[in-house]
Design a protein around this motif. Structure first.
Motif, PDB file in Angstrom:
ATOM      1  N   ALA A  81      50.631  15.223  51.352  1.00 43.10           N
ATOM      2  CA  ALA A  81      49.266  15.093  50.852  1.00 43.10           C
ATOM      3  C   ALA A  81      49.025  13.729  50.206  1.00 43.10           C
ATOM      4  N   GLY A  82      50.084  13.005  49.929  1.00 40.77           N
ATOM      5  CA  GLY A  82      49.944  11.691  49.314  1.00 40.77           C
ATOM      6  C   GLY A  82      49.626  11.760  47.833  1.00 40.77           C
ATOM      7  N   LYS A  83      49.921  12.884  47.207  1.00 37.53           N
ATOM      8  CA  LYS A  83      49.649  13.035  45.777  1.00 37.53           C
ATOM      9  C   LYS A  83      50.951  13.319  45.053  1.00 37.53           C
ATOM     10  N   PRO A  84      51.181  12.645  43.952  1.00 38.98           N
ATOM     11  CA  PRO A  84      52.415  12.919  43.198  1.00 38.98           C
ATOM     12  C   PRO A  84      52.321  14.276  42.500  1.00 38.98           C
ATOM     13  N   ILE A  85      53.464  14.889  42.327  1.00 42.71           N
ATOM     14  CA  ILE A  85      53.514  16.173  41.628  1.00 42.71           C
ATOM     15  C   ILE A  85      53.573  15.890  40.139  1.00 42.71           C
ATOM     16  N   GLN A  86      52.613  16.400  39.421  1.00 39.64           N
ATOM     17  CA  GLN A  86      52.533  16.169  37.981  1.00 39.64           C
ATOM     18  C   GLN A  86      53.096  17.374  37.251  1.00 39.64           C
ATOM     19  N   SER A  87      53.884  17.101  36.232  1.00 42.26           N
ATOM     20  CA  SER A  87      54.484  18.160  35.451  1.00 42.26           C
ATOM     21  C   SER A  87      54.391  17.817  33.976  1.00 42.26           C
ATOM     22  N   ASN A  88      54.286  18.833  33.153  1.00 39.09           N
ATOM     23  CA  ASN A  88      54.291  18.634  31.694  1.00 39.09           C
ATOM     24  C   ASN A  88      55.700  18.596  31.137  1.00 39.09           C
ATOM     25  N   GLU A  89      56.678  18.909  31.989  1.00 43.44           N
ATOM     26  CA  GLU A  89      58.068  18.897  31.532  1.00 43.44           C
ATOM     27  C   GLU A  89      58.651  17.494  31.628  1.00 43.44           C
ATOM     28  N   PRO A  90      59.535  17.149  30.708  1.00 41.77           N
ATOM     29  CA  PRO A  90      60.168  15.829  30.790  1.00 41.77           C
ATOM     30  C   PRO A  90      61.130  15.786  31.964  1.00 41.77           C
ATOM     31  N   PRO A  91      61.408  14.606  32.519  1.00 40.63           N
ATOM     32  CA  PRO A  91      62.362  14.514  33.631  1.00 40.63           C
ATOM     33  C   PRO A  91      63.764  14.903  33.184  1.00 40.63           C
TER      34      PRO A  91
END
Length: 92
Positions: A81-91
């Motif tokens: 989809a060309g969209k990064p996966i956003q997360s609220n968790e730290p890497p």
């Protein structure tokens, strides 16, 4: 906030805003067919080859870790989809 049937605000917040009512609804409807079937068939419901097959299939999937493929699928869909996966968790 909106007024609904004269209910106190805390009831609206707990059941309608948080989604708790939908969790309860899903659990009740999801169990209804099983309970109706079990009430008519009693032990025949779980004493069948299909139930044994279902149980062993679920155990094999759980043991193999196959469900973790969903994370890989998530990354592939995000990439496609060309969209990064956003997360609220730290890497990690």
């Amino acid at each position: 906030g909106a007024e609904l049937w004269g209910l106190p605000q805390w009831i609206i917040d707990v059941f309608l805003v948080t989604g708790f009512a939908m969790i309860l609804f899903t659990c009740m409807i999801g169990q209804l067919a099983t309970q109706v079937n079990a009430s008519h068939c009693m032990l025949d419901y779980i004493n069948s080859y299909f139930a044994v097959f279902t149980f062993y299939t679920a155990m094999a999937i759980e043991f193999s870790g196959l469900m973790h493929v969903s994370y890989f699928i998530q990354k592939c869909v995000g990439w496609a989809a060309g969209k990064p996966i956003q997360s609220n968790e730290p890497p990690k």
